[in-house]
Scaffold this motif. Sequence first.
Motif, PDB file in Angstrom:
ATOM      1  N   ALA A  33       0.830  -1.194   0.000  1.00  0.00           N
ATOM      2  CA  ALA A  33       0.000   0.000   0.000  1.00  0.00           C
ATOM      3  C   ALA A  33       0.869   1.250   0.000  1.00  0.00           C
ATOM      4  O   ALA A  33       1.911   1.298   0.656  1.00  0.00           O
ATOM      5  CB  ALA A  33      -0.929  -0.015   1.205  1.00  0.00           C
ATOM      6  N   GLY A  34       0.419   2.251  -0.738  1.00  0.00           N
ATOM      7  CA  GLY A  34       1.132   3.521  -0.796  1.00  0.00           C
ATOM      8  C   GLY A  34       2.031   3.668  -2.002  1.00  0.00           C
ATOM      9  O   GLY A  34       2.403   4.784  -2.372  1.00  0.00           O
TER      10      GLY A  34
ATOM     11  N   ARG B 262      -5.900   8.653  -9.913  1.00  0.00           N
ATOM     12  CA  ARG B 262      -5.041   7.524  -9.507  1.00  0.00           C
ATOM     13  C   ARG B 262      -5.050   6.383 -10.517  1.00  0.00           C
ATOM     14  O   ARG B 262      -4.098   5.625 -10.606  1.00  0.00           O
ATOM     15  CB  ARG B 262      -5.473   6.982  -8.149  1.00  0.00           C
ATOM     16  CG  ARG B 262      -5.231   7.874  -6.974  1.00  0.00           C
ATOM     17  CD  ARG B 262      -5.358   7.107  -5.652  1.00  0.00           C
ATOM     18  NE  ARG B 262      -6.521   6.231  -5.624  1.00  0.00           N
ATOM     19  CZ  ARG B 262      -6.434   4.895  -5.683  1.00  0.00           C
ATOM     20  NH1 ARG B 262      -5.259   4.293  -5.785  1.00  0.00           N
ATOM     21  NH2 ARG B 262      -7.533   4.164  -5.627  1.00  0.00           N
TER      22      ARG B 262
ATOM     23  N   ARG C  69      -0.480   5.401  -5.855  1.00  0.00           N
ATOM     24  CA  ARG C  69      -0.771   5.426  -4.416  1.00  0.00           C
ATOM     25  C   ARG C  69      -1.776   4.319  -4.063  1.00  0.00           C
ATOM     26  O   ARG C  69      -2.888   4.557  -3.582  1.00  0.00           O
ATOM     27  CB  ARG C  69      -1.296   6.796  -3.988  1.00  0.00           C
ATOM     28  CG  ARG C  69      -0.311   7.940  -4.290  1.00  0.00           C
ATOM     29  CD  ARG C  69      -0.805   9.265  -3.760  1.00  0.00           C
ATOM     30  NE  ARG C  69      -2.093   9.657  -4.335  1.00  0.00           N
ATOM     31  CZ  ARG C  69      -2.248  10.196  -5.540  1.00  0.00           C
ATOM     32  NH1 ARG C  69      -1.185  10.418  -6.309  1.00  0.00           N
ATOM     33  NH2 ARG C  69      -3.444  10.532  -5.981  1.00  0.00           N
TER      34      ARG C  69
ATOM     35  N   SER D  36      -4.008   1.496  -2.572  1.00  0.00           N
ATOM     36  CA  SER D  36      -4.610   1.298  -1.254  1.00  0.00           C
ATOM     37  C   SER D  36      -5.217  -0.101  -1.176  1.00  0.00           C
ATOM     38  O   SER D  36      -5.361  -0.793  -2.186  1.00  0.00           O
ATOM     39  CB  SER D  36      -5.694   2.350  -0.994  1.00  0.00           C
ATOM     40  OG  SER D  36      -6.769   2.178  -1.897  1.00  0.00           O
ATOM     41  N   ILE D  37      -5.600  -0.502   0.043  1.00  0.00           N
ATOM     42  CA  ILE D  37      -6.177  -1.834   0.241  1.00  0.00           C
ATOM     43  C   ILE D  37      -7.420  -2.018  -0.625  1.00  0.00           C
ATOM     44  O   ILE D  37      -7.695  -3.104  -1.129  1.00  0.00           O
ATOM     45  CB  ILE D  37      -6.524  -2.048   1.727  1.00  0.00           C
ATOM     46  CG1 ILE D  37      -5.242  -2.011   2.589  1.00  0.00           C
ATOM     47  CG2 ILE D  37      -7.243  -3.372   1.926  1.00  0.00           C
ATOM     48  CD1 ILE D  37      -4.262  -3.113   2.281  1.00  0.00           C
ATOM     49  N   SER D  38      -8.187  -0.937  -0.828  1.00  0.00           N
ATOM     50  CA  SER D  38      -9.420  -1.036  -1.625  1.00  0.00           C
ATOM     51  C   SER D  38      -9.147  -1.344  -3.096  1.00  0.00           C
ATOM     52  O   SER D  38     -10.071  -1.700  -3.834  1.00  0.00           O
ATOM     53  CB  SER D  38     -10.216   0.263  -1.508  1.00  0.00           C
ATOM     54  OG  SER D  38      -9.481   1.348  -2.062  1.00  0.00           O
ATOM     55  N   ASP D  39      -7.888  -1.221  -3.523  1.00  0.00           N
ATOM     56  CA  ASP D  39      -7.548  -1.536  -4.920  1.00  0.00           C
ATOM     57  C   ASP D  39      -7.374  -3.038  -5.146  1.00  0.00           C
ATOM     58  O   ASP D  39      -7.200  -3.472  -6.291  1.00  0.00           O
ATOM     59  CB  ASP D  39      -6.261  -0.810  -5.331  1.00  0.00           C
ATOM     60  CG  ASP D  39      -6.461   0.695  -5.454  1.00  0.00           C
ATOM     61  OD1 ASP D  39      -7.514   1.100  -5.964  1.00  0.00           O
ATOM     62  OD2 ASP D  39      -5.566   1.450  -5.025  1.00  0.00           O
TER      63      ASP D  39
ATOM     64  N   HIS E 125      -0.509  -3.988   3.764  1.00  0.00           N
ATOM     65  CA  HIS E 125       0.341  -3.135   4.580  1.00  0.00           C
ATOM     66  C   HIS E 125       1.512  -3.998   5.018  1.00  0.00           C
ATOM     67  O   HIS E 125       1.335  -5.139   5.431  1.00  0.00           O
ATOM     68  CB  HIS E 125      -0.419  -2.607   5.806  1.00  0.00           C
ATOM     69  CG  HIS E 125      -1.506  -1.641   5.459  1.00  0.00           C
ATOM     70  ND1 HIS E 125      -1.262  -0.446   4.834  1.00  0.00           N
ATOM     71  CD2 HIS E 125      -2.852  -1.711   5.648  1.00  0.00           C
ATOM     72  CE1 HIS E 125      -2.401   0.195   4.659  1.00  0.00           C
ATOM     73  NE2 HIS E 125      -3.383  -0.557   5.133  1.00  0.00           N
TER      74      HIS E 125
END
Length: 256
Positions: free
Chosen positions: A150-151, A182, A195, A197-200, A225
Amino acid sequence: MFPVPLLLPLLLAPGSAAVAPGVTARTLAPCYSADLRPAAGSLVSAVGCTVLLTAPALRGSRAVSWEYRVGSEEGVILTYGFPHPPNVSRLYENRATFNESNLSLQVVLQRGDSRLYRLRAQEEATTWFHLRVVEPLSPPEIVGNSLVKAGGNTKLVCSVVRGTADAYWWKKNGELLVGSERIQFVENTTLHILRVSISDSGYYTCVVSNAVSQNETSFLLKVHHSAHVVLPVVLSCVMVGSLAGVFVWYQRRKNS
């Protein structure tokens, strides 16, 4: 090139025949996702499929020939003079079928069959019909990292091994994926996610299509993470000496 029936000299010299209505053609099922409706003037079909070419009744149709043209080159697919059997050229041997009752022609298509076609009789000939033959698409391949942190940024690259795709688009978990700040597409073949994220996390599908086919492939992307990443562990048990008949594994939990 190949033997010509004795009746062929009855045909008029090239360019001297009257022009008749044009050829109609259609692709026979099954043929990927090609359009199976009859077409006049031109048709798009696929390698490996069968096309039926039909023509209106022509004057002097007791001696006819199906002909092709590509660029400045012209050739003969077959000649037919009643009551003799049709004479098929070597180029179309074992893949061209002639119907003597209505003078129609069926051809199993190969690469290189994108040409102009017509039926020619003693007194008139049809206009040229344009046939475009397209290679059906293989399932696309997606290359990318399946487990990302993530990130960071990641990308998925979609490519087709066989055939040429006219269009690419992406889906996530079965829904059309729309670009954003994004989510970015490079010529639609490459998907960039910035960037992350977990939702991706989810299944990303690359869909490709051309005039005769459509195919797709899915790719599972997992976002983690770093503190919660779970890596697989391999445990092995080695016996030295006598053979053991039974192995038992158990897990001892804390405070048990």
